[in-house]
Design an enzyme around this catalytic site. Structure first.
Site, mmCIF file in Angstrom:
data_model
loop_
_atom_site.group_PDB
_atom_site.id
_atom_site.type_symbol
_atom_site.label_atom_id
_atom_site.label_comp_id
_atom_site.label_asym_id
_atom_site.label_seq_id
_atom_site.Cartn_x
_atom_site.Cartn_y
_atom_site.Cartn_z
ATOM 1 N N ARG A 127 1.050 -1.879 0.272
ATOM 2 C CA ARG A 127 0.024 0.119 -0.156
ATOM 3 C C ARG A 127 1.250 1.654 0.082
ATOM 4 N NH1 ARG A 127 -2.207 -3.461 3.775
ATOM 5 N NH2 ARG A 127 -4.217 -3.813 2.628
ATOM 6 N N LYS A 149 2.048 11.019 -11.480
ATOM 7 C CA LYS A 149 1.113 10.666 -12.748
ATOM 8 C C LYS A 149 1.467 9.247 -12.535
ATOM 9 C CE LYS A 149 -2.676 13.064 -14.894
ATOM 10 N NZ LYS A 149 -3.164 13.444 -16.512
ATOM 11 N N GLU A 191 6.493 16.796 -26.112
ATOM 12 C CA GLU A 191 5.860 16.766 -24.359
ATOM 13 C C GLU A 191 6.877 18.518 -24.233
ATOM 14 O OE1 GLU A 191 3.690 15.424 -22.809
ATOM 15 O OE2 GLU A 191 3.865 13.298 -23.582
ATOM 16 N N LYS A 233 5.773 22.331 -15.756
ATOM 17 C CA LYS A 233 4.795 21.285 -15.010
ATOM 18 C C LYS A 233 4.345 21.227 -14.356
ATOM 19 C CE LYS A 233 3.637 16.655 -15.419
ATOM 20 N NZ LYS A 233 4.076 15.484 -16.370
ATOM 21 N N GLU A 243 -5.543 16.206 -11.217
ATOM 22 C CA GLU A 243 -6.646 17.098 -12.421
ATOM 23 C C GLU A 243 -8.205 16.558 -11.634
ATOM 24 O OE1 GLU A 243 -4.879 14.807 -15.928
ATOM 25 O OE2 GLU A 243 -6.084 14.343 -16.866
ATOM 26 N N ARG A 247 -5.403 20.939 -14.339
ATOM 27 C CA ARG A 247 -3.754 20.002 -14.983
ATOM 28 C C ARG A 247 -4.245 19.472 -16.421
ATOM 29 N NH1 ARG A 247 -0.519 15.267 -11.208
ATOM 30 N NH2 ARG A 247 0.818 14.871 -13.012
ATOM 31 N N ASN A 251 -2.737 17.423 -21.397
ATOM 32 C CA ASN A 251 -3.119 16.552 -21.682
ATOM 33 C C ASN A 251 -3.419 16.881 -23.769
ATOM 34 O OD1 ASN A 251 -2.826 14.088 -20.715
ATOM 35 N ND2 ASN A 251 -4.484 14.948 -19.021
ATOM 36 N N HIS A 254 -2.998 14.371 -26.323
ATOM 37 C CA HIS A 254 -2.982 13.773 -26.241
ATOM 38 C C HIS A 254 -3.936 12.498 -26.494
ATOM 39 C CE1 HIS A 254 0.129 14.936 -24.367
ATOM 40 N NE2 HIS A 254 1.013 13.415 -22.929
ATOM 41 N N HIS A 258 -3.476 9.038 -27.683
ATOM 42 C CA HIS A 258 -3.631 7.889 -27.506
ATOM 43 C C HIS A 258 -4.573 7.050 -28.519
ATOM 44 C CE1 HIS A 258 -3.340 9.534 -22.578
ATOM 45 N NE2 HIS A 258 -2.366 9.543 -23.432
ATOM 46 N N HIS A 271 5.531 6.964 -27.545
ATOM 47 C CA HIS A 271 4.220 8.123 -26.790
ATOM 48 C C HIS A 271 4.212 9.527 -27.342
ATOM 49 C CE1 HIS A 271 1.184 10.053 -23.945
ATOM 50 N NE2 HIS A 271 2.644 10.697 -23.611
#
Lengths: 368, 368
Positions: A127, A149, A191, A233, A243, A247, A251, A254, A258, A271
């Site tokens: 955890r 993330k 990016e 960032k 987010e 935030r 993206n 993206h 994606h 990516h």
């Protein structure tokens, strides 16, 4: 010997008790001082991949030896195609078979895939155990290693299973960029370029003026690009860690990107390549919605091309693109929400009519 | 019609912005008002298992219909043996194939296994969606549904992969305890009994006086046991959400218990059975270290037996027990740390000499 412009500098992600520093400079990985003041533990596990470990794992292990009684190294297979459960589970297997406890510190040595998976493993093992990001690609240094993330892919969607989980520290060692394949440099530049249209047109102007130096890996240019990207960032993540709003602008490109990645199968395009091409579609959609004019769209597209990135999407067919984008994490109730530019230097998240999206796909992609 | 003693009551887990209520009463599952003020979403997914879903899923779905446009039900296989990655992944498969978004609310309808897995799925799906605990076993109502511990098992250790992730709400519907197999009632009583020696000797006296009523499922007795257990757990979790210290006392009996569960293979003994038997060993170890006298140890063991729980450990052999306990999450640097009673009503976490642990295993377990 580092040139003055490559001297280590640091900035900070400000998240109350989860705040942490980002160190940027040369020779950081092999310097034991880079690891000062990390949480005390008897064991460290350096997670890397088969490409990066032979280059840097030994230096990292040597630097960690004084701080941890035992230091293990785990090599994952390389590439986005392996950002999945079996690979993640191999990290748990290693931790358990080495007898790692709740204080064991994980080090993610590699690009975005290694960082995302190691971070997610750290979030879940018992955890939550501490971890440190050691990004060795431009993309990971300017984006994925910063902000907490973490995720793995699911066959039905990218980064669908993950956690917001902050590292203890990020070390951006600029020396690692020297060994990077050119294709990875271009992917990282996608990016970097992203931060301009969404947040900082002065930085965009600077990137335009220095794109050839960046492609040629000029040390001073890369140092500035990494630092300014991390600053932007850090500011965005500091305002919206999980987010819930702002935030999402990170993206940009993206949603389309994606779809390219999962539509072609993970690992076909990098990516950053998919994001670069996704920005082409996103700026054309922004243009159709009146956020930017044709001249700005073409300026951005030209910059993406000069970085060495693809500017035409693969021919998946418009319906397949739409289907893939509907499972994007930003979608709500089946409605796709895009990050679009409402004026140069400013982004918003909004839906767009399917008809306009189809026009953009027809314009920007190869025929199906 | 609920008797006065079963009327709904509520208490609160106090965790700043992650605070949430626990409602305890009759008829809660089928009452639409139980679900008032949950986060708005178009979709709900009720995760249950093949035993519980036929009993209660329909009532829950009916009650949720007014609040969510679509309500899906997913039935997992029943039992601790399925608290693993493939079963967890079936929740992700269901969410993605139904087009669940970031706001979709998950409902965990079942016992501890369903709650732990649904909670972990909620923690990870798109990096976190809201979820609600609907515990239908005594064990889940008094312990596992409260406090935000979620996890799956790994072949090398129980609950090794998970997250601290709080639900939006816990609904303890006491009516569900009527359909519980007797073995499950006993298993739940293990976690009720636990709260006495670690925190509240007045409650321990009450349990002793009412153990026959509890075993016979007297409604008023169960209502008090659930409420007082949740109160104690809420107080402990409110002080130490992520188990940096105090919270570990809730694991009294669990170090030995987890070794039984993974040593025999998950699902052979119920978790509560293993914890009951683990408390026998833990109190004998506490006795050897001077925390309690023989009379108290025997009083606790007698109560565990009256609840219908096993009081002799399976014959795994001392070395196997030690090996299994060394991978417990509380271990540090290979040293096993036990939750022990330092005086009745008070627990501490500490190491113990292997020789004493071997004595306890020889005394309390069947021959290997």
């Amino acid at each position: 010997m580092a040139s003055p412009s490559l001297a280590a500098s640091s900035l900070r992600i400000d998240l109350a008790e989860r705040s942490y520093p980002i160190l940027i400079g040369s020779g950081l990985l092999s310097d034991p001082a880079s690891y000062d003041d990390l949480p005390a533990a008897s064991m460290a596990l350096v997670v890397s991949n088969t490409v990066v470990a032979p280059l840097y794992a030994n230096a990292v292990v040597q630097a960690l030896r004084g701080r941890f009684k035992t230091v293990h190294v785990l090599e994952l297979p390389d590439g986005e195609a392996h950002k999945d459960w079996p690979t993640l589970n191999s990290i748990f297997d290693a931790l358990l078979s080495h007898g790692a406890d709740r204080k064991t510190v994980l080090f993610a040595l590699g690009g975005g895939v290694v960082g995302d998976m190691t971070g997610f493993a750290a979030a879940c093992y018992m955890r939550g155990v501490p971890f440190v990001q050691l990004p060795t690609t431009l993309l990971a240094q300017v984006d994925s290693s910063v902000g907490g993330k973490t995720a793995i892919n699911h066959p039905l969607g990218k980064n669908m299973i993950g956690a917001f989980y902050q590292p203890q520290r990020v070390l951006c060692d600029l020396d690692t960029l020297r060994t990077l394949p050119q294709r990875e440099v271009a992917a990282g530049l996608a990016e970097v370029i992203k931060y301009g249209p969404i947040a900082d047109m002065a930085f965009f102007d600077w990137i335009e003026a220095h794109i050839d130096a960046l492609v040629a890996r000029d040390g001073a240019a890369l140092a500035h690009a990494v630092r300014r990207s991390c600053e932007i960032k850090a500011e965005v993540v500091g305002q919206d860690e999980r987010e819930s709003g702002l935030r999402a602008i990170l993206n940009f490109g993206h949603t389309f990107g994606h779809a390219i990645e999962s539509g072609l199968g993970y690992g076909q395009w990098l990516h950053g390549e998919a994001v670069g091409c996704g920005m082409v579609m996103a700026i054309r959609l922004s243009q159709r919605l009146g956020g930017v004019d044709a001249a700005f769209a073409e300026r951005l597209i030209a910059l993406i091309a000069r970085a060495g990135l693809p500017t035409r999407g693969p021919g998946l067919g418009a319906e397949r693109y739409l289907e893939l984008m509907r499972v994007d994490k930003k979608s709500e109730g089946g409605e796709i929400r895009f990050v679009l530019i409402d004026r140069p230097g400013s982004a918003v998240m909004r839906a767009a009519p399917d008809a306009l999206v189809r026009e953009v796909l027809a314009e920007c992609c190869d025929p199906a």
